[in-house]
Design an enzyme around this catalytic site. Structure first.
Site, PDB file in Angstrom:
ATOM      1  N   GLU A   1       0.837  -1.220   0.000  1.00  0.00           N
ATOM      2  CA  GLU A   1       0.000   0.000   0.000  1.00  0.00           C
ATOM      3  C   GLU A   1       0.867   1.262   0.000  1.00  0.00           C
ATOM      4  O   GLU A   1       0.539   2.242  -0.666  1.00  0.00           O
ATOM      5  CB  GLU A   1      -0.950   0.004   1.204  1.00  0.00           C
ATOM      6  CG  GLU A   1      -1.985  -1.122   1.210  1.00  0.00           C
ATOM      7  CD  GLU A   1      -2.856  -1.149  -0.043  1.00  0.00           C
ATOM      8  OE1 GLU A   1      -3.118  -0.079  -0.612  1.00  0.00           O
ATOM      9  OE2 GLU A   1      -3.254  -2.252  -0.456  1.00  0.00           O
TER      10      GLU A   1
ATOM     11  N   ASP B   1       3.847  -4.517  -5.799  1.00  0.00           N
ATOM     12  CA  ASP B   1       4.442  -5.734  -5.240  1.00  0.00           C
ATOM     13  C   ASP B   1       5.965  -5.639  -5.268  1.00  0.00           C
ATOM     14  O   ASP B   1       6.649  -5.932  -4.278  1.00  0.00           O
ATOM     15  CB  ASP B   1       4.028  -6.980  -6.055  1.00  0.00           C
ATOM     16  CG  ASP B   1       2.593  -7.412  -5.767  1.00  0.00           C
ATOM     17  OD1 ASP B   1       1.968  -6.811  -4.877  1.00  0.00           O
ATOM     18  OD2 ASP B   1       2.114  -8.346  -6.442  1.00  0.00           O
TER      19      ASP B   1
HETATM   20 ZN   LIG Z   1      -2.649  -2.851  -4.597  1.00  0.00          ZN
END
Ligand SMILES: [Zn+2]
Length: 499
Positions: A149, A219
């Protein structure tokens, strides 16, 4: 100050958080201006407009973020427990320090929602659901989602959402974004989103759903952040894997995070191979994580008796650890067995006497058992061990109010408020409570105005300031300050009605 019971949607578990403590939210919202930006120099902030013209300036981004947070607070229940909040904040700041923008002013908050989810809002406001904390098996799994996030923010993935937001007034856009990220049904007039057309809402909704490229990047950058911070990068693939497996169990009730972050075998494999490149990090789990998760589990439970049974059985097992004992102590406490609770916690404190979490928990138990002097002394001792600690400071202030020492409480609240980090709804709430008992009436009005403001209720905030001006005793300086603040609130309300 019954008027300060502001939580709009108070679930039974939220009641417990409220009973145990006061609300706690971090952030750098400042007293003199509703806009964080005015207190932050533009230089150390990324310019969100630079890649596609002047879309949104850092100052606007901060304004949108602050309005977003007020809207979040008016639309949902946040976890008010200072210990749980403090833990999430610390973990968040550790990750931010290893991110690409360590000076960006992030704010972390915990949403009382069992859905497994986390989200990034404008201005670096990161929401973590209680369901996510309870589902993670260790700290690195939780940190993996948080790092992901954080990366959405540092990589400016919210840019597209601002494009649509730009066509609305700032409070309207903020309310809309909050409603969508929280999964709250739209049409909430209080949030200032009544005037939004279905088309506009649809546009924002679409643009808040990050693209697959965005997800991949989050990621990749997230894993890098984990590795840099010394937290095991395998936390990310490990959590994805478990979410993936759990979809079979969930059936139609797919975890929220999965609906916006589809976890495919490919995605797991990619994050796994990235983690392999970095190798195992030194920190996979922490005792603090386990303790906080046990705390959340017990305090958030609707069935304390069942919790007690579970923890009694867990604590008996041969591999039972400290977290099981802590959960047992809390379960005793919640079911009214305060003696057993204190005894169990006391045993833990023998081995680990300086742990803040044990100390504040013990003091809370002492307060409930009527051992007020012992509790106040334990807070004071802890504050001399950890000067300026905001979790302890808030607990101490609340305890002083409870002990009938409102003047001291007011002094301590004001002392905390000198620290910008402390300028949050819960601390203002403490100040308002203490001032209502021991301070001049106008001071209660000023403090209450800040609380209402931070809960997104501008009209009540204005009313309080107008009340304050009717009292005698305000210095010229204070009067000018109140008028200036009133003016800011009026402008914000006008902006809400505009467009
Ligand atoms: Zn995401």
């Amino acid at each position: 100050m019954a008027s300060l019971r502001l939580a709009t949607r108070v679930s039974s578990s939220a009641m417990i958080f409220r009973r145990l403590t006061v609300a706690l939210l971090s952030g750098s919202l400042i007293f003199t201006s509703p806009f964080v930006a005015s207190d932050v120099t533009g230089n150390d902030l990324p310019d969100f407009g630079d890649s596609s013209g002047s879309l949104i300036s850092p100052a606007q981004e901060m304004e949108l973020g602050a309005a977003f947070m007020r809207s979040v607070r008016s639309q949902t229940t946040l976890v008010n427990d200072p210990e749980i909040h403090g833990y999430i904040e610390q973990l968040g700041y550790r990750l931010v320090a290893s991110s690409d923008t360590p000076s960006y002013p992030f704010t972390f908050f915990v949403v009382d929602n069992p859905a497994v989810n986390a989200f990034a809002g404008p201005g670096g406001y990161i929401g973590i659901h209680t369901g996510l904390i309870l589902t993670a098996r260790n700290e690195s799994e939780l940190a993996g989602v948080m790092a992901h996030e954080i990366a959405h923010v540092t990589q400016r993935h919210l840019l597209r959402a601002y494009e649509s937001a730009n066509q609305m007034s700032l409070p309207t856009a903020a309310g809309m974004i909050a409603a969508i990220l929280l999964g709250v049904a739209t049409g909430n007039t209080e949030a200032g989103i009544a005037g939004v057309s279905a088309v506009q809402a649809g546009n924002i909704q679409r643009q808040l759903n990050f693209t697959r490229a965005n997800e991949k990047e989050a990621d990749r950058i997230g894993i890098q952040t984990l590795a840099r911070s010394g937290i095991d990068p395998y936390g990310m693939p490990s959590f994805f894997e478990r979410l993936h497996q759990s979809t079979r169990l969930y059936g139609n009730n797919v975890p929220e995070f999965l609906s916006t972050h589809p976890v495919t075998s490919n995605r797991i494999a990619e994050s796994m191979s990235r983690a392999e490149r970095y190798g195992r990090g030194k920190d996979r789990n922490s005792l603090e994580f386990q303790l906080i998760r046990a705390r959340l589990q017990v305090l958030d439970s609707d069935n304390p008796q069942e919790m007690l049974r579970q923890y009694q059985s867990m604590a008996k097992k041969r591999d039972a650890g400290v977290a099981e004992q802590y959960g047992l102590a809390l379960s005793y406490w919640r079911t009214g067995a305060i003696d057993k609770a204190q005894k169990t916690l006391h045993a833990l404190m023998q081995d680990d006497p300086d742990r803040v979490l044990y100390r504040t928990t013990m003091a809370e138990m002492q307060l409930e058992a009527g051992q007020t002097q012992e509790a106040l002394q334990l807070y004071r001792d802890t504050l001399s061990l950890y000067p300026g600690d905001l979790v302890v400071g808030q607990r101490y202030t609340a305890a002083l109010i409870q002990a009938g020492q409102a003047t001291k409480a007011r002094d301590y609240a004001l002392k905390m408020l000198r620290n910008k980090q402390a300028r949050t709804a819960p601390v203002y709430e403490l100040w308002a409570k203490a001032a209502s008992i021991s301070g001049p009436a106008w001071e209660t009005n000023i403090a209450s105005a800040e609380v209402y403001f931070l809960y997104g209720n501008l009209q009540l905030a204005k009313d309080q300031l107008q009340q304050a001006l009717k009292h005698d005793g305000l210095s010229q300086y204070e009067q000018a300050r109140v008028r200036a603040r009133l003016n800011e609130f009026t402008q914000l309300m006008a902006a809400r009605e505009h467009k």
